[in-house]
Design a protein around this motif. Structure first.
Motif, PDB file in Angstrom:
ATOM      1  N   GLY A 176       0.815  -1.206   0.000  1.00 28.22           N
ATOM      2  CA  GLY A 176       0.000   0.000   0.000  1.00 28.22           C
ATOM      3  C   GLY A 176       0.847   1.254   0.000  1.00 28.22           C
ATOM      4  N   THR A 177       0.530   2.199   0.876  1.00 32.17           N
ATOM      5  CA  THR A 177       1.258   3.469   0.914  1.00 32.17           C
ATOM      6  C   THR A 177       2.666   3.322   1.468  1.00 32.17           C
ATOM      7  OG1 THR A 177       0.260   3.994   3.055  1.00 32.17           O
ATOM      8  CG2 THR A 177      -0.849   4.844   1.088  1.00 32.17           C
ATOM      9  N   GLN A 178       3.005   2.141   1.969  1.00 34.70           N
ATOM     10  CA  GLN A 178       4.371   1.904   2.437  1.00 34.70           C
ATOM     11  C   GLN A 178       5.301   1.473   1.301  1.00 34.70           C
ATOM     12  OE1 GLN A 178       5.313   2.739   5.608  1.00 34.70           O
ATOM     13  NE2 GLN A 178       3.216   3.509   5.529  1.00 34.70           N
ATOM     14  N   ASP A 214      -5.684   6.392   3.351  1.00 31.61           N
ATOM     15  CA  ASP A 214      -4.292   6.786   3.576  1.00 31.61           C
ATOM     16  C   ASP A 214      -3.689   7.443   2.342  1.00 31.61           C
ATOM     17  OD1 ASP A 214      -4.601   5.559   6.031  1.00 31.61           O
ATOM     18  OD2 ASP A 214      -3.593   3.709   5.438  1.00 31.61           O
ATOM     19  N   ALA A 215      -3.924   6.834   1.181  1.00 30.36           N
ATOM     20  CA  ALA A 215      -3.337   7.362  -0.053  1.00 30.36           C
ATOM     21  C   ALA A 215      -3.907   8.731  -0.397  1.00 30.36           C
ATOM     22  CB  ALA A 215      -3.563   6.382  -1.200  1.00 30.36           C
ATOM     23  N   MET A 216      -5.213   8.896  -0.265  1.00 35.62           N
ATOM     24  CA  MET A 216      -5.817  10.188  -0.602  1.00 35.62           C
ATOM     25  C   MET A 216      -5.267  11.294   0.293  1.00 35.62           C
ATOM     26  SD  MET A 216      -7.700   9.834  -3.250  1.00 35.62           S
ATOM     27  CE  MET A 216      -8.257  11.537  -3.187  1.00 35.62           C
ATOM     28  N   ALA A 217      -5.136  11.025   1.573  1.00 37.06           N
ATOM     29  CA  ALA A 217      -4.606  12.043   2.481  1.00 37.06           C
ATOM     30  C   ALA A 217      -3.199  12.457   2.075  1.00 37.06           C
ATOM     31  CB  ALA A 217      -4.621  11.510   3.909  1.00 37.06           C
ATOM     32  N   GLN A 218      -2.369  11.476   1.730  1.00 35.47           N
ATOM     33  CA  GLN A 218      -0.984  11.796   1.374  1.00 35.47           C
ATOM     34  C   GLN A 218      -0.896  12.462   0.004  1.00 35.47           C
ATOM     35  OE1 GLN A 218       1.886   8.563   2.237  1.00 35.47           O
ATOM     36  NE2 GLN A 218       0.284   7.632   3.514  1.00 35.47           N
TER      37      GLN A 218
END
Length: 297
Positions: A176-178, A214-218
């Protein structure tokens, strides 16, 4: 939640920036990774747009049709004011052929490099292609695993090309975002020359994960909502059994974004980026005849 037009933060006017249309029986690329055993036609797609408040759409050439853009061009000709296209071309395509594509409603080219050896994009004939794309004011849409994106984006930015990254950047679903490639993608927000399609989350996330939140926030933090664009990824090839149009839209609407961010991601950015806010180009019948008898290569 299965989103409809009434779910949108605006009455009408959304833009779906990523969908594919095709029929069974079309000539397939010999290098295809996959080809669906069904058709997904414009007559199937337009009612979905209407039902979900989408007044405009961007049709992306399917990878399994290769550089034969004839079906895409035919679809664009049906609703020149409502549709734009992203074509797939060979690097040897001529400047005149690109100009013909532009007259038919194409605004960019796609590099679908999934499961392929990476080409030498810093050498001919790629550099000439990217220079022609830049002169036309087009963009290059990039589809590749996140871990490989950075050097490709660098090559494209070196040629002054605007870059659109597909499907959240395609991080490894297990990471994912990691994913280090996703983290590297975030660094391109400061360039002002890279856009990201928040589409096809099911291709880069495990079920029930918090990836989209998580992705949208980043992405919003690094790019701003004004350089993110939503796409349905219809007809959700290889994920048809678990995804539908309304569910795809709900993925975004359920991310807890405010109305201004949703308006940018679903409407205003794409209306400008794909030229829907200008008069459509005139239909070129001579170009139609040429494309009816040969592939764009």
């Amino acid at each position: 939640m299965n989103a409809s037009a009434s779910s949108l933060p605006f009455a009408q006017g959304g833009v779906d920036t990523h969908a594919h249309v095709f029929e069974r029986g079309l000539p397939l690329s010999g290098e295809r990774r996959y080809a669906p055993a069904y058709g997904a036609t414009l007559s199937d797609y337009l009612p979905l747009l209407n039902a979900h408040g989408m007044t405009h759409a961007v049709l992306v050439q399917p990878s399994f049709l290769g550089t034969d853009n004839r079906y895409l061009l035919q679809a664009l000709s049906v609703h020149a004011e409502r549709l734009r296209g992203v074509a797939v071309v060979a690097p040897s395509v001529t400047e005149d052929e690109l100009a013909d594509l532009q007259r038919r409603g194409v605004t960019g080219i796609r590099l679908n490099l999934m499961e392929q050896a990476l080409p030498e994009l810093g050498a001919q004939p790629w550099t000439s292609l990217f220079d022609n794309v830049a002169r036309l004011g087009w963009h290059v849409e990039l589809h590749r695993n996140a871990v490989d994106l950075a050097p490709i984006i660098d090559r494209l930015l070196d040629r002054s090309v605007r870059v659109v990254v597909d499907h959240f950047g395609r991080p490894d679903p297990a990471l994912g975002t990691q994913d280090r490639g996703f983290k590297a993608l975030l660094g391109y927000g400061k360039t002002g020359r890279v856009w990201v399609k928040v589409s096809g989350a099911y291709r880069c996330a495990t079920p029930a994960s918090t990836f989209v939140l998580d992705a949208m926030a980043q992405l919003i933090e690094q790019f701003g909502s004004e350089r993110l664009m939503w796409g349905s990824d219809w007809p959700h090839t290889q994920f048809e059994a678990v995804m539908g149009y309304g569910e795809s839209l709900s993925t975004l609407l359920g991310a807890g974004l405010d109305a201004a961010a949703l308006d940018a991601i679903l409407r205003t950015t794409a209306l400008s980026f794909y030229g829907f806010d200008v008069e459509p180009v005139a239909h070129d019948s001579s170009a139609t005849a040429r494309f009816a008898t040969r592939d764009v290569s």
